[in-house]
Scaffold this active site. Structure first.
Site, mmCIF file in Angstrom:
data_model
loop_
_atom_site.group_PDB
_atom_site.id
_atom_site.type_symbol
_atom_site.label_atom_id
_atom_site.label_comp_id
_atom_site.label_asym_id
_atom_site.label_seq_id
_atom_site.Cartn_x
_atom_site.Cartn_y
_atom_site.Cartn_z
ATOM 1 N N GLY A 133 -7.707 8.537 7.298
ATOM 2 C CA GLY A 133 -7.762 8.905 8.883
ATOM 3 C C GLY A 133 -9.119 9.322 8.967
ATOM 4 O O GLY A 133 -10.073 8.862 8.254
ATOM 5 N N ASP B 151 0.871 -1.188 -0.161
ATOM 6 C CA ASP B 151 -0.096 0.015 0.004
ATOM 7 C C ASP B 151 1.100 1.271 0.177
ATOM 8 O O ASP B 151 1.898 1.428 0.853
ATOM 9 C CB ASP B 151 -0.736 -0.032 1.134
ATOM 10 N N GLU C 102 -1.508 5.839 -8.703
ATOM 11 C CA GLU C 102 -2.414 6.803 -8.098
ATOM 12 C C GLU C 102 -2.372 8.022 -8.995
ATOM 13 O O GLU C 102 -1.169 8.430 -9.206
ATOM 14 C CB GLU C 102 -2.272 7.154 -6.797
ATOM 15 N N HIS D 180 -9.508 4.764 -1.477
ATOM 16 C CA HIS D 180 -8.660 4.830 -0.399
ATOM 17 C C HIS D 180 -9.604 5.775 0.598
ATOM 18 O O HIS D 180 -10.620 6.284 0.229
ATOM 19 C CB HIS D 180 -7.370 5.683 -0.653
#
Length: 285
Positions: free
Chosen positions: A181, A82, A134, A208
């Protein structure tokens, strides 16, 4: 069964209209919780190791733990890097036996990101390893990757399409409103961008920052083309909250197994809940 490439998992998810859960692991109890949950739910699963996890546990240890449980598992398991941000880390993971790697070149200008990602794809595909790339900056904190909220702009659809077609990645992560988060407010996802990119390219899209995204938004994202969903924060919360409870109720307990075992079970319950939400439960029968 042996570890399987990410692309194999996502092709099945595309055909079945579901998403595969990708769960971050840092130690033995977490690896056990992920695989036990997958087997109980008869679900395919992706175990992720971040650069921080590799630094903490060691690359050989992470790889050995996952390979050991995967060999005995009755469901398909993928071992995925990751947010790999450098060539050396990505190549080291490929050499150790990871069946999928993410190269995160989002800190580079678009053309540089494309060039670097293409090189990783060339290396990985030569040995049957899948690659996630990404384009755009996904907000929040992911170990040593910090992006200010003001910089977490939505990825233009044209950039996402160009990047996907130019690099040949197996899975595509782009910025569409999620963040790593905790969320201060419920995220507002750009569903139109998810739909447009998937419609134009057929790309297997990655969410994500899946922790904290409302269930209805997760389901809608899957309908529009999300095929891999990353979950970490909610798993940590479940694990640590139960660990704290055990320590408070048994302050004189010195056997780590009696404290960590219940924490592992709490994490497993959260993973099973996510697998049901993602629609991957029962897909490994």
């Amino acid at each position: 069964m042996p570890l399987v490439p990410l692309r194999q998992q996502l092709e099945a998810a595309e055909a079945g209209g579901y998403a595969v859960g990708a769960f971050n692991a840092n130690n033995m109890e977490i690896v056990q919780a992920i695989v036990e949950a997958a087997e109980e739910m008869e679900a395919p699963v992706i175990i992720q190791a971040s650069q921080g996890a590799i630094k903490y546990a060691g690359l050989d240890m992470i790889t050995a733990m996952v390979q050991a449980v995967a060999q005995k598992a009755k469901v398909p398991v993928t071992l995925h890097l990751d947010h790999g941000t450098d060539y050396a880390t990505v190549v080291s993971c490929i050499r150790r036996g990871f069946t999928s790697v993410m190269f995160d070149g989002s800190q580079w200008p678009k053309e540089e990101n494309i060039a670097r990602t293409k090189e990783i794809v060339k290396i990985a595909h030569a040995v049957g390893v899948s690659v996630e790339g990404e384009i755009g900056k996904i907000g929040g904190v992911e170990d040593d990757i910090r992006v200010e909220e003001r910089e977490a702009l939505l990825t233009p659809v044209s950039d996402a399409i160009e990047f996907y077609r130019a690099t040949g990645v197996d899975a595509l992560a782009m910025a569409f409103g999620t963040a790593h988060g905790h969320y201060k407010l419920p995220p507002k996802l750009a569903f139109d961008r998810i739909e447009a990119v998937h419609r134009e390219t057929g790309a297997f899209l990655v969410m994500h920052g899946g922790s904290g995204v409302p269930d209805e938004d997760v389901r809608r994202g899957i309908q529009l083309g999300i095929r891999k969903i990353n979950i970490d924060t909610e798993l940590r919360e479940a694990f640590v909250e139960e660990l704290r409870r055990q320590m408070a109720e048994h302050p004189r307990e010195i056997d780590p197994r009696k404290l960590l075992g219940p924490a592992r079970e709490a994490m497993k319950a959260k993973i099973k809940e996510k697998m049901q939400l993602f629609g991957c439960a029962g897909r490994a029968r």
